[in-house]
Design an enzyme around this catalytic site. Structure first.
Site, PDB file in Angstrom:
ATOM      1  N   SER A 155       0.869  -1.319  -0.151  1.00 16.25           N
ATOM      2  CA  SER A 155       0.017  -0.010  -0.095  1.00 16.25           C
ATOM      3  C   SER A 155       1.058   1.318   0.065  1.00 16.25           C
ATOM      4  CB  SER A 155      -0.836  -0.027   1.012  1.00 16.25           C
ATOM      5  OG  SER A 155      -2.009   0.820   1.046  1.00 16.25           O
ATOM      6  N   ASP A 369       4.104  24.222  -1.265  1.00 14.85           N
ATOM      7  CA  ASP A 369       5.604  23.974  -1.256  1.00 14.85           C
ATOM      8  C   ASP A 369       5.923  22.426  -1.379  1.00 14.85           C
ATOM      9  OD1 ASP A 369       5.138  23.769   1.238  1.00 14.85           O
ATOM     10  OD2 ASP A 369       6.776  25.122   1.919  1.00 14.85           O
ATOM     11  N   HIS A 422      -7.359  -5.609  -1.306  1.00 18.39           N
ATOM     12  CA  HIS A 422      -5.990  -4.737  -1.056  1.00 18.39           C
ATOM     13  C   HIS A 422      -4.881  -5.413  -0.046  1.00 18.39           C
ATOM     14  CE1 HIS A 422      -3.735  -1.036  -0.922  1.00 18.39           C
ATOM     15  NE2 HIS A 422      -3.956  -1.179   0.534  1.00 18.39           N
TER      16      HIS A 422
END
Length: 444
Positions: A155, A369, A422
């Protein structure tokens, strides 16, 4: 003390079939300022007893990159899950990523040591995949004497492995990724615009399996809309919070667990019909992020690149999918759809472990940023043997995004399968790890 050197002497102990050794390392908070503040990173080494334990083997290293973000490494007992298969070939390192587990944890209790929300947010900018991988590189040089090692990324750990291939491929012998090939240049909006339809499909599949849950979920939502109870642990259970139990639907047994949770939601009391204590306890356990608050704080930052803020992407994008509006279910016009793998502002109101961190989360969501995480030119020239499992219709990581990235990494071999969800590495072991090792080694 040189960067990456152990802080304390290691301690070894035994579990069934395994010798475990604990390590603590000192690493820079900001790797661009190695002489500045340092933090502590914890790692647990595992070696099969049959190989002689600590110091008794020359096996190569495999380091596990934990999913998350914000989750400490698995606390296995013995050779659980995939670990037993890995220990046949490797000495395994289970590392708590910075800010998690025993690695200078970042929580509502500890973050105020940094100062106010602004200082906390600035501190947390050093807790993404780029800093995590630089920790690994310092630790690798200490433990292996400079030899490259194999990484297994599950993951978010796969996101870290992909960054590793971008930033320090010289440190890698092999890269194995399960359910974790990220979009290389997509914004968080692209991620969640693809995620909501998957959530709808998972909800529909659950109701097809358990049609009786349509009315049960609707009845619970109606009760919550009228009462909005505070659970025994202090969690404020709203309809939106209840919908987020759909996080379960991305795992092998999640639909069944959700069904059993819903069937015992109510109990008759002298005061009337109420939510049962058992239901409340189970919901609290599934929804609270007290044991992994960084998941909420950092989840959308893992998609932050460049000057565009993430700006509560999952919350904003939900408006593009009106079928998730609980009003439709409450009016009896549609089933209540569950959500999952999304962090939204309401969680910082509902969860007592997150409430003190709301302003910190706002500052991270507004940040403009973020450094780029992936070097596409370097990935296109990759020479590290690599293999990835891509789970068909993975609820947490978009399949199309993963396959697009796979095509961008030279030499990466993929195994696309609908046999697993998953959590296939955990539930499908040893077959999943066997298959990926064989792919990476060119044996199949």
């Amino acid at each position: 003390m040189r960067p990456g050197a152990p802080l304390t002497a290691t301690a070894s102990y035994r579990q069934p079939g395994v010798v475990l050794t604990d390590h603590r390392f000192s690493v820079p908070l900001d790797h661009d300022d190695p002489a500045g503040e340092r933090i502590e990173v914890f790692a647990r080494e595992a070696v099969a007893s049959a190989h002689g334990g600590h110091g008794g083997t020359d096996l190569p290293w495999l380091v596990y990159l934990q999913g998350g973000p914000g989750c400490g490494a698995n606390r296995f007992v013995g050779k659980e899950a995939w670990l037993g298969r890995a220990l046949q070939d490797y000495r395994v390192l289970l590392l708590d990523q910075r800010g998690t587990g025993s690695s200078t944890p970042a929580t509502r209790q500890t973050l105020p040591l940094r100062g106010g929300p602004r200082e906390q947010a600035d501190y947390l900018t050093h807790f993404r995949a780029d800093s995590i991988v630089r920790d690994y590189e310092l630790i690798r040089r200490e433990l292996t004497g400079g030899a490259p090692w194999t990484v297994l990324g599950q993951s978010f750990g796969g996101f870290c492995a992909t960054h590793y291939l971008s930033a320090a491929p010289e440190g890698l012998h092999t890269a194995i990724i399960t359910g974790g090939l990220p979009t290389l240049d997509g914004h968080a909006d692209d991620v969640y615009r693809a995620a909501y339809p998957r959530m709808a499909r998972k909800s529909a599949a659950h109701y097809a399996r358990y049609p009786q849950d349509i009315e049960r979920a609707r009845r619970i939502a109606a009760h919550l809309s009228e009462h909005e109870p505070v659970l025994n642990g202090g969690y404020r259970l709203t309809v939106e919070a209840f919908q987020s139990l759909g996080m379960l639907l991305g795992t092998k047994d999640g639909s069944h667990r959700l069904h059993y949770l819903l069937e015992d939601a109510f109990v008759r009391t002298p005061a009337g019909i109420e939510l049962s204590d058992a239901f409340q306890e189970d919901v609290q356990a599934n929804l609270s992020l007290a044991n992994r608050p960084l998941f909420a704080l950092m989840h959308e930052t893992i998609y932050g690149q460049g000057e565009r803020p993430t700006d509560w992407s999952a919350e904003r994008l939900r408006g593009e999918f009106p079928q998730f509006d609980p009003g439709k279910a409450l009016a009896g016009d549609a089933p209540l759809l569950f959500t999952g793998e999304a962090v939204q502002r309401w969680q910082f109101d509902c969860d007592p472990a997150l409430r003190p961190l709301r302003e910190t989360a706002e500052l991270l969501a507004a940040r403009t940023d973020w450094a780029p995480l992936y070097d596409t030119a370097r990935l296109a020239a990759n020479e590290v043997p690599a293999a990835a499992a891509v789970y068909h219709d993975d609820m947490y990581v978009d399949t199309e995004h993963s396959l697009r990235t796979a095509r961008s990494i030279r030499g990466l071999r993929t195994w696309v399968t609908d046999e697993y969800e998953h959590d296939g590495l955990r539930t499908g072991s040893p077959r999943v790890l066997d298959r990926l090792l064989a792919l990476a080694r060119g044996e199949v």
